[in-house]
Design a protein around this motif. Structure first.
Motif, short mmCIF file in Angstrom:
data_model
loop_
_atom_site.label_atom_id
_atom_site.label_comp_id
_atom_site.label_asym_id
_atom_site.label_seq_id
_atom_site.Cartn_x
_atom_site.Cartn_y
_atom_site.Cartn_z
N LEU A 39 43.46 50.36 43.75
CA LEU A 39 44.66 49.51 43.77
C LEU A 39 44.66 48.41 44.05
O LEU A 39 43.63 47.40 44.81
N TRP A 40 45.07 47.01 43.21
CA TRP A 40 44.86 45.80 43.34
C TRP A 40 46.37 45.25 43.54
O TRP A 40 47.31 45.32 42.54
N LEU A 41 46.74 44.56 44.87
CA LEU A 41 48.12 43.89 45.03
C LEU A 41 48.00 42.72 44.59
O LEU A 41 46.86 41.94 44.45
N LYS A 42 49.19 42.15 43.98
CA LYS A 42 49.24 40.44 43.88
C LYS A 42 50.62 40.08 44.63
O LYS A 42 51.26 40.65 44.80
N PRO A 43 50.00 38.81 44.90
CA PRO A 43 50.95 38.05 45.78
C PRO A 43 52.60 38.03 44.97
O PRO A 43 53.67 37.96 45.87
N ASP A 44 52.60 38.15 43.93
CA ASP A 44 54.03 38.04 43.29
C ASP A 44 54.68 39.38 43.39
O ASP A 44 55.95 39.76 42.80
N GLY A 45 54.30 40.50 44.06
CA GLY A 45 54.97 41.89 44.22
C GLY A 45 54.57 42.66 43.08
O GLY A 45 55.19 43.84 43.12
N SER A 46 53.56 42.47 42.29
CA SER A 46 53.16 43.50 41.38
C SER A 46 51.74 43.96 41.84
O SER A 46 51.16 43.68 42.52
N TYR A 47 51.64 45.17 41.11
CA TYR A 47 50.20 45.82 41.50
C TYR A 47 49.72 46.39 40.14
O TYR A 47 50.44 46.58 39.23
N VAL A 48 48.35 46.53 40.06
CA VAL A 48 47.59 47.40 39.06
C VAL A 48 46.94 48.65 39.83
O VAL A 48 46.24 48.35 40.67
N TRP A 61 55.43 46.23 44.21
CA TRP A 61 55.20 46.62 45.85
C TRP A 61 56.19 45.73 46.53
O TRP A 61 56.64 44.80 46.06
N SER A 62 56.41 46.18 47.61
CA SER A 62 57.69 45.57 48.61
C SER A 62 57.19 46.07 49.92
O SER A 62 56.57 46.96 50.33
N ARG A 63 57.84 45.10 50.90
CA ARG A 63 57.74 45.64 52.29
C ARG A 63 59.16 46.02 52.43
O ARG A 63 60.18 45.64 52.28
N ARG A 64 59.12 47.24 53.43
CA ARG A 64 60.45 47.63 54.35
C ARG A 64 60.17 47.92 55.72
O ARG A 64 59.59 49.04 56.02
N GLY A 65 60.35 46.78 56.39
CA GLY A 65 60.07 46.99 57.73
C GLY A 65 58.58 46.93 58.00
O GLY A 65 57.86 45.84 57.43
#
Length: 116
Positions: A39-48, A61-65
């Protein structure tokens, strides 16, 4: 009006240091059968991601708490934000998996497989 019981969705730009490290690395999950997913997270909120069967997906992706949530189409999966670079957790399938953050982003662009 009362406060909502639903956890507040936070923007990717407010990522904690633990997630910031993931922007420069590869999150590798090892399943009980030995196969790996990446999994590769990107700072813009997307992932591959590339699953253990080498199927590639994209999502948000996003943060929830204190959790990070991954959304693809209509499916969402949330897990606690780890404090370490290696830990054990439960996969969306219910299996116990070993997860670690590896340096570099090799494989993010694909290994000759179709992205999609």
């Amino acid at each position: 009006m009362g406060a909502s019981a639903e956890p507040r969705l936070e923007k990717a730009s407010s990522a904690p240091p633990q997630l910031e490290k993931a922007f420069r690395g590869t999150i590798v999950s090892t399943y009980p059968d030995g196969r790996k997913a990446e999994l590769w997270l990107k700072p813009d909120g997307s992932y591959v991601s590339e699953g253990r069967r080498h199927d590639r997906h994209t999502g948000r992706w996003s943060r929830r708490g204190d959790k990070v949530c991954f959304r693809r189409l209509i499916f969402t999966y949330c897990t606690a934000i780890p404090n370490t670079t290696a830990f054990t957790t439960k996969a969306v399938t219910g299996e116990r998996i070993q997860v670690r953050l590896e340096p570099g982003r090799e494989g993010e662009k694909g290994r000759g497989a179709k992205a999609g």
